[in-house]
Motif scaffolding. Structure first.
Motif, PDB file in Angstrom:
ATOM      1  N   ASP A   1      54.732  26.297  25.385  1.00 24.39           N
ATOM      2  CA  ASP A   1      53.703  25.348  24.748  1.00 24.39           C
ATOM      3  C   ASP A   1      53.455  25.353  23.538  1.00 24.39           C
ATOM      4  O   ASP A   1      52.979  26.307  22.979  1.00 24.39           O
ATOM      5  N   ASP A   2      53.957  24.272  22.772  1.00 20.64           N
ATOM      6  CA  ASP A   2      53.845  24.112  21.411  1.00 20.64           C
ATOM      7  C   ASP A   2      52.262  24.255  20.845  1.00 20.64           C
ATOM      8  O   ASP A   2      52.260  25.042  19.920  1.00 20.64           O
ATOM      9  N   LYS A   3      51.523  23.523  21.628  1.00 16.63           N
ATOM     10  CA  LYS A   3      50.186  23.830  21.226  1.00 16.63           C
ATOM     11  C   LYS A   3      49.569  25.004  21.144  1.00 16.63           C
ATOM     12  O   LYS A   3      48.951  25.550  20.389  1.00 16.63           O
ATOM     13  N   ALA A   4      49.865  25.628  22.188  1.00 12.81           N
ATOM     14  CA  ALA A   4      49.494  27.361  22.546  1.00 12.81           C
ATOM     15  C   ALA A   4      49.858  28.198  21.361  1.00 12.81           C
ATOM     16  O   ALA A   4      49.503  29.091  20.854  1.00 12.81           O
TER      17      ALA A   4
ATOM     18  N   LEU B   1      51.034  27.400  18.303  1.00 18.01           N
ATOM     19  CA  LEU B   1      50.297  26.979  17.296  1.00 18.01           C
ATOM     20  C   LEU B   1      48.892  27.622  16.862  1.00 18.01           C
ATOM     21  O   LEU B   1      48.655  27.909  15.709  1.00 18.01           O
ATOM     22  N   VAL B   2      48.156  27.353  17.876  1.00 18.17           N
ATOM     23  CA  VAL B   2      46.812  27.799  18.025  1.00 18.17           C
ATOM     24  C   VAL B   2      47.058  29.386  17.929  1.00 18.17           C
ATOM     25  O   VAL B   2      46.053  30.105  17.023  1.00 18.17           O
ATOM     26  N   THR B   3      47.819  29.957  18.472  1.00 17.86           N
ATOM     27  CA  THR B   3      47.950  31.402  18.427  1.00 17.86           C
ATOM     28  C   THR B   3      48.246  31.937  17.050  1.00 17.86           C
ATOM     29  O   THR B   3      47.879  32.932  16.512  1.00 17.86           O
ATOM     30  N   SER B   4      49.130  31.229  16.424  1.00 20.26           N
ATOM     31  CA  SER B   4      49.455  31.699  15.345  1.00 20.26           C
ATOM     32  C   SER B   4      48.559  31.601  14.047  1.00 20.26           C
ATOM     33  O   SER B   4      48.327  32.385  13.255  1.00 20.26           O
ATOM     34  N   LEU B   5      47.669  30.443  14.228  1.00 20.02           N
ATOM     35  CA  LEU B   5      46.724  29.923  13.250  1.00 20.02           C
ATOM     36  C   LEU B   5      45.650  31.125  13.488  1.00 20.02           C
ATOM     37  O   LEU B   5      45.124  31.617  12.394  1.00 20.02           O
ATOM     38  N   LEU B   6      45.124  31.487  14.654  1.00 20.83           N
ATOM     39  CA  LEU B   6      44.202  32.720  14.818  1.00 20.83           C
ATOM     40  C   LEU B   6      44.664  33.753  14.202  1.00 20.83           C
ATOM     41  O   LEU B   6      44.055  34.742  13.676  1.00 20.83           O
ATOM     42  N   ALA B   7      45.946  33.949  14.648  1.00 23.10           N
ATOM     43  CA  ALA B   7      46.422  35.409  14.376  1.00 23.10           C
ATOM     44  C   ALA B   7      46.351  35.526  12.677  1.00 23.10           C
ATOM     45  O   ALA B   7      46.190  36.607  12.109  1.00 23.10           O
ATOM     46  N   LYS B   8      46.588  34.640  12.045  1.00 22.56           N
ATOM     47  CA  LYS B   8      46.783  34.691  10.608  1.00 22.56           C
ATOM     48  C   LYS B   8      45.491  34.491   9.826  1.00 22.56           C
ATOM     49  O   LYS B   8      45.215  35.133   8.848  1.00 22.56           O
ATOM     50  N   THR B   9      44.591  33.616  10.132  1.00 21.77           N
ATOM     51  CA  THR B   9      43.320  33.507   9.691  1.00 21.77           C
ATOM     52  C   THR B   9      42.079  34.136  10.227  1.00 21.77           C
ATOM     53  O   THR B   9      41.303  34.704   9.321  1.00 21.77           O
TER      54      THR B   9
ATOM     55  N   VAL C   1      59.490  27.026  18.691  1.00 24.96           N
ATOM     56  CA  VAL C   1      59.198  25.569  18.683  1.00 24.96           C
ATOM     57  C   VAL C   1      60.098  24.884  19.785  1.00 24.96           C
ATOM     58  O   VAL C   1      61.274  25.201  20.132  1.00 24.96           O
ATOM     59  N   ASN C   2      59.294  24.284  20.788  1.00 25.05           N
ATOM     60  CA  ASN C   2      59.816  24.026  22.303  1.00 25.05           C
ATOM     61  C   ASN C   2      60.544  22.451  22.097  1.00 25.05           C
ATOM     62  O   ASN C   2      61.559  22.433  22.705  1.00 25.05           O
ATOM     63  N   HIS C   3      59.612  21.704  21.515  1.00 25.89           N
ATOM     64  CA  HIS C   3      59.912  20.373  21.239  1.00 25.89           C
ATOM     65  C   HIS C   3      60.305  19.751  19.761  1.00 25.89           C
ATOM     66  O   HIS C   3      59.383  20.083  18.919  1.00 25.89           O
ATOM     67  N   PRO C   4      61.354  19.546  19.506  1.00 30.32           N
ATOM     68  CA  PRO C   4      62.078  19.134  18.417  1.00 30.32           C
ATOM     69  C   PRO C   4      60.943  18.359  17.487  1.00 30.32           C
ATOM     70  O   PRO C   4      60.932  18.377  16.244  1.00 30.32           O
ATOM     71  N   ASN C   5      60.210  17.277  17.990  1.00 33.49           N
ATOM     72  CA  ASN C   5      59.257  16.510  17.569  1.00 33.49           C
ATOM     73  C   ASN C   5      58.172  17.156  16.716  1.00 33.49           C
ATOM     74  O   ASN C   5      57.485  16.509  16.104  1.00 33.49           O
TER      75      ASN C   5
END
Length: 223
Positions: free
Chosen positions: A74-77, A79-87, A98-102
């Motif tokens: 799940d691309d949304k998951a 992104l959220v995981t990466s953002l929380l991990a970093k911030t 990235v699962n979906h190229p768009n």
């Protein structure tokens, strides 16, 4: 190195096995109970939790991790995981699948992603690399530094066939990393002549890719 992987599917488990074989400590996180199968990667730690939840990441002790890999389907998951991990946890390095190229344009430092891995892009690049001669093929993008790993198979009509690599006027912000020839890997030598059919790997700034292609393969450039 301690690595947390969000997503314990086939991709996450495969990454975990490779990292463990290389001597790293790995934690696999998944919110699906059916995905928690410790017997499949017995040397990993396992955690049943939602990586999009701050409390779950606190339980996973992400602040003790050197790398977080968001590898769910799940691309949304991711992104959220990466953002929380970093911030929220200051993880030094994050990798997002990235699962979906768009959605690839979203996987940037703005969302806490240091490196994105797009399976469609990688497969496309490998196909191009296998069949293209004289065309510059982008294999990988380094998010930090605005540089790319690119490849070119030197065509027989290149003006620099037979020219020592040290005499080729490569553009600024461009480095020849290695030469693949006859199944062998060669460290670039300024006095070693280039040969047609050489696979040349460069690390190059995006803005000079076109210039590099034009220098090495002017007849193929822009065709």
């Amino acid at each position: 190195m301690r690595v947390a992987i969000a997503g314990a599917g086939a991709v996450g488990r495969s990454i975990a096995r490779e990292l463990i074989e290389n001597g790293h400590r790995v934690l696999l996180i998944d919110k699906s109970a059916s995905a928690i199968r410790p017997e499949r990667v017995p040397d990993a730690e396992w955690l049943l939790a939602d990586s999009c939840e701050l409390s779950s990441l606190e339980e996973a002790k992400l602040d003790k991790c050197d790398v977080v890999i968001a590898a769910t389907g799940d691309d949304k998951a991711n992104l959220v995981t990466s953002l929380l991990a970093k911030t929220e946890f200051g993880v030094p390095r994050t990798v997002g699948r990235v699962n979906h190229p768009n959605n690839e344009w979203l996987f940037t430092e703005a969302w806490g992603v240091d490196v994105n891995v797009s399976t469609p892009r990688i497969m496309s690049a490998l196909v191009e690399e296998a069949v293209s001669i004289g065309d510059l093929v982008r294999l990988f993008t380094f998010r930090q530094g605005n540089a790319n790993l690119v490849e070119m198979t030197l065509p027989v009509d290149s003006p620099f066939v037979g020219t020592p690599s040290g005499l080729v006027p490569f553009p600024d912000n461009c480095a020849l990393v290695t030469i693949l020839r006859d199944g062998q890997v060669y460290t670039p030598d300024a006095e070693q002549p280039l040969e047609s059919g050489d696979e040349l790997l460069f690390v190059v700034a995006a803005e000079v890719e076109e210039e590099l292609e034009k220098i090495l393969s002017p007849t193929s450039h822009g065709r």
